[in-house]
Write a protein that holds these residues in place. Structure first.
Motif, PDB file in Angstrom:
ATOM      1  N   THR A  88       0.801  -1.225   0.000  1.00  0.00           N
ATOM      2  CA  THR A  88       0.000   0.000   0.000  1.00  0.00           C
ATOM      3  C   THR A  88       0.829   1.268   0.000  1.00  0.00           C
ATOM      4  O   THR A  88       0.300   2.346  -0.278  1.00  0.00           O
ATOM      5  N   ARG A  95       3.931   3.961  -1.098  1.00  0.00           N
ATOM      6  CA  ARG A  95       4.551   4.454  -2.315  1.00  0.00           C
ATOM      7  C   ARG A  95       5.847   5.150  -1.949  1.00  0.00           C
ATOM      8  O   ARG A  95       5.908   5.866  -0.945  1.00  0.00           O
ATOM      9  N   LYS A 117      -1.276   8.131   1.722  1.00  0.00           N
ATOM     10  CA  LYS A 117      -1.367   8.608   0.347  1.00  0.00           C
ATOM     11  C   LYS A 117      -1.155  10.109   0.318  1.00  0.00           C
ATOM     12  O   LYS A 117      -1.791  10.862   1.033  1.00  0.00           O
ATOM     13  N   ARG A 159      -1.203  13.647  -1.808  1.00  0.00           N
ATOM     14  CA  ARG A 159      -1.847  14.309  -2.944  1.00  0.00           C
ATOM     15  C   ARG A 159      -1.376  15.745  -3.000  1.00  0.00           C
ATOM     16  O   ARG A 159      -1.205  16.402  -1.966  1.00  0.00           O
TER      17      ARG A 159
END
Length: 708
Positions: free
Chosen positions: A64, A66, A303, A305
């Motif tokens: 999951t 990055r 995550k 953004r």
């Protein structure tokens, strides 16, 4: 501190901040790894014994997660403001620096233990390393190395994913040990202590990696102060890179730590993450409370953004934003934030060694000796800032600070003799501390800023008009937003204003016709401030925002393709007028003249006779509650709202000047917009007759030739 000149001329003459005023520099680069490595479950216990497990979780490759790429432009902006004289960043709101508290909270590295002093290459490391990794699995490559150390490409063959049948066949004990040794070489050489060598890793880390990989008990691993070593390597990397201006010059040390430190305290170049949702530890349950999250884990594992309007990897723009930024987070590790982010708790290594955070001892990595300056950045700890900041008991000499392995041929005994004093000093680090106990006081901090702003460079970007940027002010230390100047922020302000007006309209519709002044006046004050913020967010802040378009080139007439029509003649075309200068009416950066205070110069230039600050650097602190100098003559409380009808309040004078700005000069996108709209049309076509001749008529049809 008053009258003190904080810039060393010898250091400043070669500093990037000094060169930026005359030259256009390129951002520095980083030498970090481009791919993360996975962690085998059987490594966890030994990584925990060594104190490296929380840090290893930051760069762990999972299904999951990055890979976190390093923003070299953002780090270069920090390096441009790093001063080797004091080991602090020089911002317009004061001094800041990464500390041992940041290392503990962000990385979870231990501070207690032996200093990571002199590192040496094993005498026969090539033969022993090749023997250990020989035929570790079928088809394993033989050792590829240079004099500096093993090749990085060769080392990547021993990632656990590269072993044949890894997902189906469990690894043997020897394979677990060798893969952990390769992983530690990668972790130390490509993440924690980066170097200029791109294709190889230093052989000095081989003894440490071998010791941890082959340990069967915790007592077999030497406790090391990894946190102080990472901070020392980062300090030395910034001290060296702030004097580099050529292309491909690198930021060494631990760029990951520096980027996490910036994201926690500034919104410049920072991604958006789901901070509104608490972090669930999941499988990171540990009886020793070591394998738990750190403050840096939310930035590396969640995550990330980036908004479409957000500036990222733009060195020039990030530097300009840093000069005018106001959204500083001085204390990001409060108990409230800690409970909100990680209700399940954080790693015990984040707070276990808090007794080292205020130490006066020098920090060491290899042959590098660095000095911390907590007494200059007391506000980061929520403590009182003394004026002038006191000096340490034993200042680090310039000769020791410049020690390096380059150009030297010292023996091990000579290096140990030079480092012995500072290694012994670290052993009593918890006894040599700064004992400031009083809480932060704004009045004393203003007194510190008075001397600080006179003796250093406040901005490093040479703007075309210094009056366009407000003077530094203590109000900058109490931000109300983090994204000033962006379209996203202006949209949020407009939406908030619309909601407030609608709610107030509903209240008026259900109340009596005569509303008391005590109810309507506070609302009008908020309305005034929000409109002012929207105006400030959407207007130009630099003269470079003005479009400098060139006159239209003289069009070349096309040859007539019609046989029976003469070639048209080019008529006179009036040249496109030049746009007015930025300080004249008609330009997009022009405003009505306002009475502002004199702007601070970019750099304090002492006079040779008295070495006193120039009058342009006078700093006038404002009492709490007043607005920044950009609004001189305008009351933040809106006192003019209660004046008589025949008087013209001061804030209305400011608004008349603000909103009487003439429209901008036509640009290449709007000069042909005949409808007068501020939004350029999607398809711009030239108007008729712009080339100076009319469209030639259609020639008559030719009659077919009759045959005789």
């Amino acid at each position: 501190m008053e009258g003190m000149y904080l810039l060393n001329p010898d250091v400043d003459s070669k500093h990037r901040a000094s060169l930026l005023t005359e030259h256009k520099l390129v951002p520095l680069v980083t030498r970090t790894a481009k791919v993360d490595w996975s962690i085998h479950p059987l490594w966890v216990e030994r990584l925990k014994w060594a104190g490296l497990l929380p840090f290893a979780r930051l760069v762990e490759a999972t299904e999951t997660s990055r890979h976190l790429s390093i923003d070299s432009s953002l780090l270069t902006c920090l390096v441009d403001r790093w001063r080797p004289e004091t080991h602090t960043f020089r911002f317009r709101w004061g001094e800041m620096a990464p500390t041992l508290e940041d290392v503990s909270m962000l990385l979870g590295l231990p501070l207690a233990g032996n200093a990571v002093g002199l590192l040496e290459d094993p005498p026969d490391w090539q033969q022993t390393l090749a023997a250990r990794f020989f035929n570790i699995y079928d088809g394993a490559p033989i050792l590829a190395s240079e004099a500096h150390g093993p090749k990085y490409d060769w080392l990547q063959h021993f990632r656990i994913e590269r072993f044949p049948g890894y997902s189906q066949v469990p690894l043997s004990a020897i394979q677990i040990t060798r893969s952990l040794e390769a992983y530690l070489l990668w972790l130390l050489g490509k993440v924690m202590f980066t170097e200029n060598h791109v294709t190889t890793l230093s052989a000095r880390y081989i003894p440490i990696a071998l010791e941890i990989a082959t340990a069967e008990l915790a007592e077999q691993i030497t406790p090391r102060s990894w946190g102080s070593a990472v901070l020392a390597a980062t300090y030395r990397g910034m001290c060296n890179s702030c004097h580099l201006s050529t292309s491909k010059s690198a930021i060494l040390g631990c760029p990951l730590f520096l980027q996490l430190w910036s994201w926690e305290r500034f919104s410049i170049g920072r991604p958006n993450i789901d901070v509104d949702h608490s972090y669930h530890v999941g499988n990171m349950l540990d009886g020793d409370d070591i394998d738990l999250p750190t403050f840096g884990l939310c930035w590396t594992c969640r995550k990330r953004r980036y908004a479409s309007e957000q500036t990222r990897r733009a060195y020039t723009t990030l530097n300009e934003q840093s000069d005018t930024y106001t959204g500083v987070i001085w204390q990001p590790y409060t108990e409230v934030v800690r409970i909100f982010r990680y209700p399940g708790g954080i790693s015990v290594l984040c707070t276990r060694d808090r007794g080292y955070w205020m130490t006066k001892s020098k920090i060491i990595f290899d042959v590098f000796v660095e000095e911390m300056a907590q007494q200059r950045i007391m506000r980061q700890f929520g403590l009182r800032q003394l004026t002038p900041p006191p000096n340490t008991d034993n200042l680090l000499s310039v000769v020791v600070h410049r020690m390096t392995r380059k150009g030297t041929n010292r023996t091990r005994a000579q290096w140990l003799q030079r480092l012995e004093e500072y290694v012994l000093e670290w052993e009593i680090a918890t006894k040599r501390r700064w004992h400031e106990q009083q809480a932060f006081d704004l009045a004393e901090y203003n007194a510190y800023l008075e001397g600080y702003m006179r003796g250093t460079r406040l901005r490093i970007v040479q703007h075309s008009n210094t009056d366009e940027i407000p003077d530094p002010h203590t109000c900058d230390t109490y931000p109300t937003y983090d994204t000033s100047g962006s379209r996203q922020y202006a949209g949020e302000l407009a939406y908030s204003l619309h909601t407030d007006v609608m709610n107030f309209d509903r209240q008026l519709s259900s109340a009596s016709l005569m509303v008391p002044r005590s109810q309507i006046q506070p609302w009008l004050k908020r309305l005034e401030q929000r409109i002012r913020d929207i105006y400030k967010a959407i207007t130009c802040t630099r003269t470079s925002d003005v479009v400098h378009h060139q006159p239209q080139p003289t069009p070349v007439p096309r040859h007539s393709v019609h046989r029976h029509q003469p070639r048209p003649r080019l008529q006179g075309v009036e040249p496109t007028p030049h746009p007015p200068p930025p300080d004249q009416p008609g330009s997009s950066a022009w405003h009505q003249p306002q009475h502002h205070a004199s702007s601070s110069s970019f750099m304090f230039q002492p006079t040779p006779q008295h070495h006193n600050p120039t009058p342009g650097f006078m700093y006038h602190p404002h009492p709490t509650g007043m607005v920044p100098p950009a609004y001189h003559g305008v009351s933040a409380s809106g006192s003019g709202l209660g004046s008589e009808p025949d008087e013209l309040p001061s804030h209305q004078n400011m608004w008349l000047d603000m909103f009487s700005t003439p429209p901008p000069w036509p640009t290449q996108d709007t000069q042909y917009d005949q409808g007068g709209s501020e939004i350029p049309p999607c398809n711009i076509s030239p108007p008729p007759h712009m080339w100076g001749w009319s469209t030639p008529p259609t020639p008559p049809e030719r009659q077919p030739r009759r045959r005789e």
